[in-house]
Write an enzyme that holds these catalytic residues in place. Structure first.
Site, mmCIF file in Angstrom:
data_model
loop_
_atom_site.group_PDB
_atom_site.id
_atom_site.type_symbol
_atom_site.label_atom_id
_atom_site.label_comp_id
_atom_site.label_asym_id
_atom_site.label_seq_id
_atom_site.Cartn_x
_atom_site.Cartn_y
_atom_site.Cartn_z
ATOM 1 N N HIS A 212 -1.827 5.963 6.391
ATOM 2 C CA HIS A 212 -2.781 5.676 7.480
ATOM 3 C C HIS A 212 -2.948 4.167 7.664
ATOM 4 C CE1 HIS A 212 -4.202 9.779 8.029
ATOM 5 N NE2 HIS A 212 -4.223 9.895 6.708
ATOM 6 N N LYS B 299 -9.793 3.392 17.974
ATOM 7 C CA LYS B 299 -10.321 2.919 16.682
ATOM 8 C C LYS B 299 -9.926 1.454 16.465
ATOM 9 C CE LYS B 299 -10.260 3.485 11.664
ATOM 10 N NZ LYS B 299 -9.781 4.184 10.465
ATOM 11 N N PHE C 34 -8.948 8.884 8.758
ATOM 12 C CA PHE C 34 -8.965 9.257 7.341
ATOM 13 C C PHE C 34 -10.274 8.805 6.710
ATOM 14 C CE2 PHE C 34 -8.112 5.194 5.060
ATOM 15 C CZ PHE C 34 -7.914 4.377 6.153
ATOM 16 N N GLY C 35 -10.437 9.134 5.427
ATOM 17 C CA GLY C 35 -11.592 8.676 4.659
ATOM 18 C C GLY C 35 -12.916 9.033 5.321
ATOM 19 N N TYR C 36 -13.778 8.033 5.458
ATOM 20 C CA TYR C 36 -15.129 8.250 5.976
ATOM 21 C C TYR C 36 -15.188 8.269 7.508
ATOM 22 C CZ TYR C 36 -16.474 7.148 1.152
ATOM 23 O OH TYR C 36 -16.612 7.153 -0.214
ATOM 24 N N ASP C 37 -14.057 8.255 8.183
ATOM 25 C CA ASP C 37 -14.039 8.211 9.655
ATOM 26 C C ASP C 37 -14.930 9.269 10.319
ATOM 27 O OD1 ASP C 37 -12.476 5.974 9.835
ATOM 28 O OD2 ASP C 37 -10.617 7.017 10.368
ATOM 29 N N THR D 252 0.839 -1.199 0.000
ATOM 30 C CA THR D 252 0.000 0.000 0.000
ATOM 31 C C THR D 252 0.874 1.249 0.000
ATOM 32 O OG1 THR D 252 -1.817 1.164 1.110
ATOM 33 C CG2 THR D 252 -0.166 0.181 2.535
ATOM 34 N N ASN D 253 0.307 2.338 -0.523
ATOM 35 C CA ASN D 253 0.964 3.641 -0.417
ATOM 36 C C ASN D 253 0.249 4.518 0.599
ATOM 37 O OD1 ASN D 253 3.026 3.387 -2.460
ATOM 38 N ND2 ASN D 253 1.375 3.377 -3.971
ATOM 39 N N ASP E 126 -7.894 -4.299 0.827
ATOM 40 C CA ASP E 126 -8.828 -3.394 0.179
ATOM 41 C C ASP E 126 -10.015 -3.268 1.121
ATOM 42 O OD1 ASP E 126 -9.032 -1.727 -2.073
ATOM 43 O OD2 ASP E 126 -10.628 -2.979 -2.893
HETATM 44 P P1 IMP Z 1 -8.894 1.440 -0.549
HETATM 45 O O1 IMP Z 1 -8.916 0.212 0.293
HETATM 46 O O2 IMP Z 1 -7.564 2.095 -0.557
HETATM 47 O O3 IMP Z 1 -9.489 1.248 -1.913
HETATM 48 O O4 IMP Z 1 -9.787 2.477 0.250
HETATM 49 C C1 IMP Z 1 -11.079 2.759 -0.078
HETATM 50 C C2 IMP Z 1 -11.536 4.032 0.558
HETATM 51 O O5 IMP Z 1 -12.298 3.644 1.692
HETATM 52 C C3 IMP Z 1 -10.462 4.975 1.069
HETATM 53 O O6 IMP Z 1 -10.118 5.935 0.170
HETATM 54 C C4 IMP Z 1 -11.159 5.623 2.228
HETATM 55 O O7 IMP Z 1 -11.906 6.713 1.786
HETATM 56 C C5 IMP Z 1 -12.103 4.554 2.705
HETATM 57 N N1 IMP Z 1 -11.564 3.849 3.864
HETATM 58 C C6 IMP Z 1 -10.809 2.720 3.901
HETATM 59 N N2 IMP Z 1 -10.542 2.381 5.160
HETATM 60 C C7 IMP Z 1 -11.133 3.308 5.938
HETATM 61 C C8 IMP Z 1 -11.202 3.506 7.340
HETATM 62 O O8 IMP Z 1 -10.646 2.754 8.158
HETATM 63 N N3 IMP Z 1 -11.899 4.579 7.742
HETATM 64 C C9 IMP Z 1 -12.524 5.443 6.886
HETATM 65 N N4 IMP Z 1 -12.489 5.309 5.582
HETATM 66 C C10 IMP Z 1 -11.788 4.247 5.104
#
Ligand code: IMP
Length: 196
Positions: free
Chosen positions: A15, A175, A152-155, A11-12, A72
């Protein structure tokens, strides 16, 4: 288990590296792509988390010949029939535009009382040339407005079952107690413990 197993995490996402390292502790020497000197953006072209995870782990295995794993993750919302799911990163178009993704999710859920959702993580491990899959799920619900600044993301819009705060209001350790990623990582560690 030996503390000197070296394994590349494909992964890159810094987080994800932090969260996996926290989940795994010092039972395993996790090397990020950056630390392994690999600078590529691995595509996620498939329509399942499992296929995308395998794409990432097999790409890195082909490049290095080393044991490695990838993960993923998708946010699966009940009222949206599992959306954004595998499209979580690019829900609103631009890859990784978190604010827009959250905005689109909240718009789609506007007026919906069923806020149930879960995060699902799939880990694909390539161990001695063979793939092994592990899954971790964290149930919860989606807030009406984002809150919190961690993670990060949808947290900021996701509250795990058993708590009243969003993931973004929790410390990394808190978390980790609930996290989909930690649950999948636990299985990875148990598998590796059994193989030693
Ligand atoms: P991917 O696994 O890198 O394709 O991540 C998919 C997307 O899901 C990421 O860009 C985040 O927006 C979201 N995501 C993945 N893991 C988490 C998490 O633990 N918390 C919040 N959002 C997440």
């Amino acid at each position: 288990m030996s503390q000197h197993i070296r394994i590349i995490f494909a992964t890159n996402n810094a987080h994800k590296v932090e969260e996996i390292q926290l989940a795994i502790g010092n039972t395993l020497g996790v090397i990020s792509l950056r630390q392994a000197g690999i600078d590529i953006d691995i595509p996620e072209p498939h329509d399942t988390l499992e296929a995308n995870a395998l794409e990432k782990s097999s790409t890195i295995h082909r490049l290095t010949g080393e044991n490695c794993f990838s993960e993923d993750t998708g946010l699966e919302v009940t009222a949206l029939n599992g959306e954004p799911g595998v499209k979580s990163a690019r829900y609103a178009g631009d890859h990784g535009d978190t604010e827009k993704n959250i905005e689109k999710l909240l718009q789609k859920l506007a007026g919906t009382t069923d806020r149930r959702a879960h995060f699902r993580t799939v880990i694909s491990l390539i161990w001695q040339g063979h793939e092994h899959l592990f899954e971790g799920i964290c149930e919860g619900h989606i807030l009406e407005t984002p809150v919190g600044s961690h993670g990060f993301g949808y947290d900021p819009v996701f509250v795990p079952e058993g708590d009243t705060r969003s993931f973004a209001q929790l410390s990394p350790e808190e978390k980790n107690r609930y996290s989909h990623r930690r649950k999948a990582a636990d299985q990875l560690v148990s598998f590796l413990q059994q193989t030693q």
